[in-house]
Enzyme design. Structure first.
Site, mmCIF file in Angstrom:
data_model
loop_
_atom_site.group_PDB
_atom_site.id
_atom_site.type_symbol
_atom_site.label_atom_id
_atom_site.label_comp_id
_atom_site.label_asym_id
_atom_site.label_seq_id
_atom_site.Cartn_x
_atom_site.Cartn_y
_atom_site.Cartn_z
ATOM 1 N N HIS A 53 0.844 -1.199 0.000
ATOM 2 C CA HIS A 53 0.000 0.000 0.000
ATOM 3 C C HIS A 53 0.874 1.242 0.000
ATOM 4 C CE1 HIS A 53 0.547 1.079 4.328
ATOM 5 N NE2 HIS A 53 0.652 -0.222 4.516
ATOM 6 N N ASP A 55 -0.626 4.345 0.661
ATOM 7 C CA ASP A 55 -1.221 5.342 1.564
ATOM 8 C C ASP A 55 -0.551 5.263 2.933
ATOM 9 O OD1 ASP A 55 -2.474 2.787 1.891
ATOM 10 O OD2 ASP A 55 -4.126 3.713 2.993
ATOM 11 N N ASP A 86 6.401 2.043 6.686
ATOM 12 C CA ASP A 86 5.055 1.465 6.483
ATOM 13 C C ASP A 86 4.350 2.183 5.350
ATOM 14 O OD1 ASP A 86 2.713 0.116 6.756
ATOM 15 O OD2 ASP A 86 2.161 1.010 8.666
ATOM 16 N N GLU A 118 -5.227 1.121 2.766
ATOM 17 C CA GLU A 118 -4.891 0.105 3.766
ATOM 18 C C GLU A 118 -4.959 0.715 5.148
ATOM 19 O OE1 GLU A 118 -2.781 -2.653 6.386
ATOM 20 O OE2 GLU A 118 -2.266 -0.571 6.033
ATOM 21 N N GLU A 119 -4.514 1.973 5.258
ATOM 22 C CA GLU A 119 -4.454 2.624 6.571
ATOM 23 C C GLU A 119 -5.815 3.190 6.985
ATOM 24 O OE1 GLU A 119 -2.084 2.195 8.390
ATOM 25 O OE2 GLU A 119 -0.155 2.219 7.360
ATOM 26 N N GLU A 147 5.036 -5.471 4.106
ATOM 27 C CA GLU A 147 4.771 -4.762 5.373
ATOM 28 C C GLU A 147 5.959 -4.929 6.321
ATOM 29 O OE1 GLU A 147 2.492 -2.806 6.419
ATOM 30 O OE2 GLU A 147 0.597 -3.255 5.407
ATOM 31 N N HIS A 333 4.289 4.685 12.168
ATOM 32 C CA HIS A 333 3.165 5.488 12.681
ATOM 33 C C HIS A 333 3.600 6.510 13.744
ATOM 34 C CE1 HIS A 333 -0.399 2.722 11.291
ATOM 35 N NE2 HIS A 333 0.651 2.587 10.498
HETATM 36 ZN ZN LIG Z 1 1.289 -0.989 6.406
#
Ligand SMILES: [Zn+2]
Length: 364
Positions: A53, A55, A86, A118-119, A147, A333
């Site tokens: 992903h 995003d 990520d 995805e997020e 990931e 994150h």
């Molecule tokens: Zn991820």
């Protein structure tokens, strides 16, 4: 590129044009507001999908970052930025690994499924593309997800499954009143204490070789009118469970309802199963990944099913053998998310080795 979910920020165009030059056939599959890239290089053999992903989650307060979170700042040792770990790092490494290959030599088909949802709610991303692939009769044999999976050294940990997740919202009703007259009130905070004790002390399961035990965390309790001498009329509680395939959503639901009913509480409850657990079959692809890591890193990797949820749960529907392998997850994150440049180099080498070893393993 700034690609806060579900915006792809131009990343999909960038990846598409790279793949087009390699002879891949690109398709943008749009569902709702979400763009997904499906790109395939066909050969006469099994199909490996690289799943990822582009995003990212928001950066949080930019002034707290050491460098602009969307500049990809390179300090010589690390690359800083939201999404570096990520999971744009993993995507970039896989593209570099692909760049070292002569695709004509491959005796398997290779595809990219890259989403930009995805997020976020994950409703118009991989889940929809997988449904489309199933509808088209596309048989998926292997799936590599980039990931972040690494604990200390790239390749030290790979994931072959993920826990499921259930959100529960509970409202307990009582009777508001004066704190000095306990006989005239029905205090929902007191009512819930034994229930909370039960759900937090309960051993839901012991986990297994690859899954940690199921865990429950209370994430919010809200009640009270703000005065010392008034008991509340109601109480709102939120909790989340991360569970292994030893349990099911239905089982969790029935046990919680049983606790509530046995305590004679007035309640309203809402269960949201926001992710089913998945556990991949272990076969030749897992062996190829393990061997490639051993050859490149000279250590044995460990297989686990820890961490949050991933789009592997959707891919699982195809029956593919799934392995998740990517950079470190430590800073994802967070403020100052970053990846080590040497780490990216090593990950590229492992991906490259996997692509070569899979070719040997699928030779006919
Ligand atoms: Zn991820």
């Amino acid at each position: 590129m700034k690609s806060i979910t579900p915006d792809d920020g131009g990343c999909l165009d960038y990846i598409s044009s790279f793949l087009a030059k390699k002879g891949f056939k690109n398709e943008i599959l749009t569902f709702g507001e979400v763009k997904n890239l499906w790109s395939i290089h066909k050969a006469d053999g099994p199909l490996l999908i690289f799943l990822g992903h582009v995003d990212v989650v928001p950066s949080g307060p930019e002034e707290k970052w050491s460098h602009d979170p969307f500049s990809g700042f390179d300090d010589g040792e690390y690359i800083y930025g939201r999404g570096t770990g990520d999971m744009k790092g993993g995507i970039g490494c896989f593209m570099s690994a692909l760049d070292r290959l002569n695709l004509e030599d491959l005796n398997y088909s290779l595809a990219f499924l890259i989403t930009s949802d995805e997020e976020g709610p994950s409703k118009d991303g991989t889940v929809k593309v997988v449904d489309e692939l199933i509808k088209r009769g596309e048989k998926v044999d292997y799936c590599l997800i980039g990931e972040p999976s690494t604990i200390r050294k790239v390749g030290d940990n790979i994931r072959v499954g993920r826990r499921g997740s259930v959100n529960v919202e509970l409202e307990i009703t009582g009777k508001q009143g004066h704190a000095a007259y306990p006989e005239k009130v029905d205090n929902p905070i007191h009512r819930i204490s034994s229930f909370l004790e039960k759900i937090t002390k309960k051993v839901w399961d012991e986990g297994n070789d690859h899954f940690p035990p199921t865990s429950l965390q209370v994430t919010n309790i809200n009640g009270g009118v703000g005065a010392h001498n008034v008991t509340p009329d109601n109480l709102l509680i939120k909790f989340n469970l991360r569970y292994s395939p030893q349990l099911s959503f239905e089982k969790i639901k029935s046990e919680i309802l049983e606790f509530l009913d046995s305590d004679g509480i007035n309640y309203k409850v809402d269960f949201d199963s926001n992710a089913e657990p998945y556990y991949s079959k272990l076969g030749i692809f897992t062996e190829v990944v393990k061997r490639s890591i051993k050859e490149q890193c000279e250590f044995d990797t460990t297989l686990s099913c820890s961490g949050g949820t991933s789009d592997g749960r959707f891919m699982n529907k195809t029956g593919a053998e799934i392995v998740e392998l990517g950079p470190k997850f430590e800073s994802i994150h967070k403020i100052d998310e970053k990846v080590e440049k040497i780490e990216l180099e090593r990950l590229t080498n492992i991906y490259h080795q996997i692509l070569i070893n899979l070719n040997d393993a699928t030779k006919r």
